[in-house]
Design a protein around this motif. Structure first.
Motif, short mmCIF file in Angstrom:
data_model
loop_
_atom_site.label_atom_id
_atom_site.label_comp_id
_atom_site.label_asym_id
_atom_site.label_seq_id
_atom_site.Cartn_x
_atom_site.Cartn_y
_atom_site.Cartn_z
N ILE A 1 -7.78 -0.07 0.86
CA ILE A 1 -7.30 0.50 -0.40
C ILE A 1 -6.36 -0.49 -1.07
CG2 ILE A 1 -6.13 2.47 -1.46
CD1 ILE A 1 -6.76 4.06 1.07
N GLU B 1 -3.18 7.57 -2.84
CA GLU B 1 -4.19 8.02 -1.89
C GLU B 1 -3.56 8.81 -0.76
OE1 GLU B 1 -8.31 7.75 -0.30
OE2 GLU B 1 -7.39 7.62 -2.26
N LEU C 1 -2.72 1.34 -5.11
CA LEU C 1 -3.29 2.69 -5.12
C LEU C 1 -3.06 3.45 -3.84
CD1 LEU C 1 -6.73 1.82 -6.73
CD2 LEU C 1 -4.65 2.55 -7.88
N ILE C 2 -2.63 2.79 -2.78
CA ILE C 2 -2.57 3.45 -1.48
C ILE C 2 -1.53 4.57 -1.47
CG2 ILE C 2 -0.94 1.80 -0.48
CD1 ILE C 2 -2.46 2.13 2.17
N ASP D 1 -15.55 13.85 -5.18
CA ASP D 1 -14.13 14.18 -5.12
C ASP D 1 -13.84 15.49 -5.83
OD1 ASP D 1 -11.47 13.77 -4.48
OD2 ASP D 1 -11.05 12.59 -6.27
N LEU E 1 -8.56 4.21 -8.96
CA LEU E 1 -8.72 4.42 -7.52
C LEU E 1 -10.19 4.37 -7.11
CD1 LEU E 1 -7.02 5.22 -4.96
CD2 LEU E 1 -7.62 7.58 -5.48
N HIS E 2 -11.05 5.02 -7.90
CA HIS E 2 -12.47 5.03 -7.57
C HIS E 2 -13.16 3.70 -7.91
CE1 HIS E 2 -12.85 9.14 -6.29
NE2 HIS E 2 -12.31 9.60 -7.40
N GLY F 1 -3.15 14.51 -1.57
CA GLY F 1 -3.19 13.26 -0.83
C GLY F 1 -3.77 13.45 0.56
N LYS F 2 -4.09 12.33 1.21
CA LYS F 2 -4.69 12.38 2.54
C LYS F 2 -3.79 13.06 3.55
CE LYS F 2 -8.44 9.95 1.56
NZ LYS F 2 -9.79 10.55 1.61
N VAL G 1 -7.76 7.22 7.03
CA VAL G 1 -7.32 6.35 5.94
C VAL G 1 -7.34 4.91 6.43
CG1 VAL G 1 -5.47 5.78 4.33
CG2 VAL G 1 -5.79 8.15 5.05
N ARG H 1 -6.70 7.81 -11.29
CA ARG H 1 -7.84 8.25 -10.50
C ARG H 1 -9.07 7.39 -10.76
NH1 ARG H 1 -10.88 13.99 -11.03
NH2 ARG H 1 -12.30 13.77 -9.27
#
Length: 672
Positions: free
Chosen positions: A394, A402, A398-399, A183, A46-47, A421-422, A389, A43
């Protein structure tokens, strides 16, 4: 203070028995252990990853790199220029190495971990002589509860030292922290405040998350600094005890996105200005205003929208709520008189609520996401989320997390229930896959399985989650060519392209001035703005390589530069746009400005009527054959005309520098 910190660090290193002159231990984690460390800190990665890319651009130094470590000092990720990355690897400044003080002596990363404060260690200040060629600036990264997550660092050749580097690192760390807070508390009421109202919306603002019961849940460092309290002390307060407010009063005040900031006074007498962010369907019941009353107010487009007022209005800026009366159609806002857009909208309307996937094609900035949002707004799914998305923005590593989410306890710092997840976030609503042509090939197979089975399995989980969603995708690439090159799955292509609509570039549209009026109305709702004759001619002659996004940026700047003037003239336009637009005027054409106060067209508040623009030029036989090639050539030409200055080209095109770098690399690979 700095000298004292370095001295104390050297004393600690001496006490540990570290040698200043012996060759340091360069052992790194084995690949499996590094993979585990990255998984635990997924995480954070990811950020941080996109912020690191931006930070590298801002340093503008070829002899530097940006480093991310975990809370133990292990390097998780680094980006930089190849020559310096290779040089840094000789002292193990690379993923897998540990840069805590006990391993590497005094250094910015390790000393930041000890002091829990931003640190600069320059040249000979490093304890180990082997690291003396470095200058390093580091800042800690904390979660909203005050726990250290890791360290962000810029390391470079000692001759590249710059006083402002630490400031950039600190701001970047705060950006990561703010993303983390948003988040963590995306369903909470978030108060954004500062003693100066112009700082709201910047990295200087304080952010506090508030629960439905009014309890304060967490805050960013700027908030704690302004409130002069620790995170633990803040969580012992409520919105009533600290700000003398109620949740209901805040919700009522900010039921409209046009609401002005609230002014509040702290118990110590300090005055702050505050805005609030919250999800209206979740929070409206805590206010005294009825939902229908609020929707009447929120129907006005918000000038605060990140992509510009016209985009917000066209997409339908009101939050959709079960039981709310239907509002203006999102697609209707896209109807501005152009025949090509009318044809695309007519096609899209016919497949509304038919469970047919839609694929939107078009150049960068033509409004592909705008079309997707409008389609969602008009569908029966409008009461549920619209989740976008961008598959190109991304990092490939990491995608997957995500899109699919991850399970409880998958990594350090994860929320107790993991992360959704998205795809799961879009359940019941619409998932928009922008730049789907940039999705990694391995991930395409997993996405295809989700679309076929309507189930998604988070990383680290053995249970599938059922999902019901509409799919809208967009790309500027030629997917058929990619299928032939075996870089895009043919079976996924046929899953996504139930209906394909192509959005015309702005230079081919006949409704330029209608779009201009809409943008100006959104940018200046209380003060009608006009354009003089010269500006109108420049806008019509220009080819708009960045399309509507670029037009919105040009007009937004002009509206601000106009100040109290009611008519925008050439002095209000940026110099780079003027140079480009002037070159595109017909040879020998002369442009005379309208007399002061004499606008060239009806006021923006008047009924919008389509205005014919010059007929699009016929493409030459040598023009690129695909949308992707056209875009790449446009970007290449813009960079050449800017003398290689990526920042100038970025402003002219209305796209980010990251996008330009990525496209140029793609162009190089094609030409190579």
């Amino acid at each position: 203070m700095h000298a004292e910190s370095i001295l104390q660090s050297h004393e600690r290193c001496a006490a540990l028995g570290l040698s200043r002159v012996d060759r340091p231990d360069h052992a790194s984690l084995i690949r499996s252990d590094l993979a585990l460390a990255r998984e635990r800190n997924l995480r954070l990665h990811l950020h941080a990853a996109p912020v690191m890319e931006l930070l590298l651009e801002q340093t503008m130094a070829s002899q530097s790199m940006v480093v991310l470590t975990d809370a133990q000092g292990t390097v998780l990720h680094s980006v930089g220029h190849d020559a310096f990355l290779q040089r840094a690897s000789k002292v193990a400044l690379a993923p897998g190495a540990n840069w805590s003080e006990q391993n590497k002596g005094t250094n910015a990363i390790g000393t930041t971990l000890i002091d829990e404060a931003p640190t600069v260690v320059h040249a000979g200040e490093h304890y180990m002589h082997a690291n003396g060629f470095l200058t390093c600036s580091a800042a800690p990264i904390f979660d909203p509860r005050g726990n250290m997550l890791g360290v962000l660092d810029v390391s470079g050749d000692l001759h590249s030292y710059h006083l402002h580097t630490l400031g950039l690192v600190k701001m970047s760390a705060r950006m990561i922290e703010n993303h983390w807070l948003s988040d963590d508390f995306r369903h909470a009421l978030r108060l954004h405040f500062h003693s100066r109202p112009e700082f709201i919306g910047t990295l200087m603002e304080g952010i506090v998350a508030v629960g439905r019961d009014g309890r304060l849940l967490g805050a960013n460092r700027s908030a704690l600094d302004q409130l002069q309290m620790s995170g633990a002390a803040l969580r012992m307060n409520s919105i009533a005890t600290l700000f003398s407010l109620t949740v209901g009063a805040v919700v009522d005040h900010f039921r409209s996105p046009m609401a002005p900031p609230m002014s509040m006074e702290l118990p110590g007498g300090q005055r702050l200005h505050m805005r609030a962010a919250f999800n209206w369907p979740t929070w409206h019941s805590l206010g005294s205003t009825t939902i229908d009353d609020a929707l009447d107010v929120i129907d006005a487009p918000s000038p605060m929208a990140a992509t510009g007022g016209f985009f917000a209005a066209a997409a339908g800026s009101r939050p959709a709520t079960p039981g709310a009366s239907p509002g203006p159609s999102g697609l209707r806002y896209l109807q501005t008189g152009d025949a090509q857009m009318e044809a695309a909208i007519t096609k899209v309307r016919r497949v509304l609520n038919r469970d047919i996937p839609v694929m939107v094609l078009g150049e960068t900035g033509t409004g592909k996401e705008l079309m997707a949002r409008a389609l969602h707004q008009d569908s029966d799914r409008a009461r549920y989320p619209f989740v976008a998305v961008n598959c190109a923005s991304i990092p490939e590593s990491l995608i997957e997390a995500e899109l699919f989410g991850y399970e409880d306890g998958a990594f350090t710092g994860a929320r107790r229930k993991g992360a959704v997840g998205k795809i799961a976030q879009a359940n019941g609503g619409t998932l928009f896959l922008d730049e789907v042509g940039d999705m990694p090939l391995a991930l395409q197979a997993r996405l295809l399985r989700v679309l076929q089975e309507r189930q998604v399995m988070p990383l680290g989980s053995t249970k599938s989650i059922p999902v019901d969603l509409a799919i809208v995708s967009a790309t500027h690439r030629n997917l058929r060519d990619m299928i032939s090159a075996q870089t895009f799955r043919e079976d996924l292509y046929y899953r996504l392209n139930g209906l394909v609509v192509r959005l015309p570039p702005l230079r081919e549209r006949s409704d330029l001035m209608t779009i201009v009026r809409k943008i100006l109305r959104a940018e200046s709702p209380s003060r009608p703005l006009d354009l003089d004759d010269e500006v109108v001619e420049l806008l019509k002659a220009y080819r708009w390589p960045g399309n509507i996004r670029q037009l919105a940026n040009v007009l937004r700047t002009a509206a601000v530069m106009a100040g109290s003037d009611m008519v925008i003239n050439r002095t209000h336009l940026s110099d780079d746009f003027l140079e480009d637009a002037q070159r595109e005027l017909p040879s020998g054409a002369s442009v005379a400005s309208a007399a002061p106060g004499q606008p060239a067209h009806a006021a923006p508040g008047a009924a919008a009527e389509p205005a014919a623009s010059a007929a699009p030029a016929t493409p030459a036989a040598t023009e690129p054959a695909t949308l992707q090639e056209m875009e790449l050539r446009t970007i290449q030409r813009a960079v050449e005309e800017a003398g290689g200055n990526i920042s100038i080209a970025s402003r002219r095109l209305g796209i980010s520098r990251n996008t330009i770098y990525r496209k140029l690399r793609l162009l190089d690979s094609k030409q190579g």
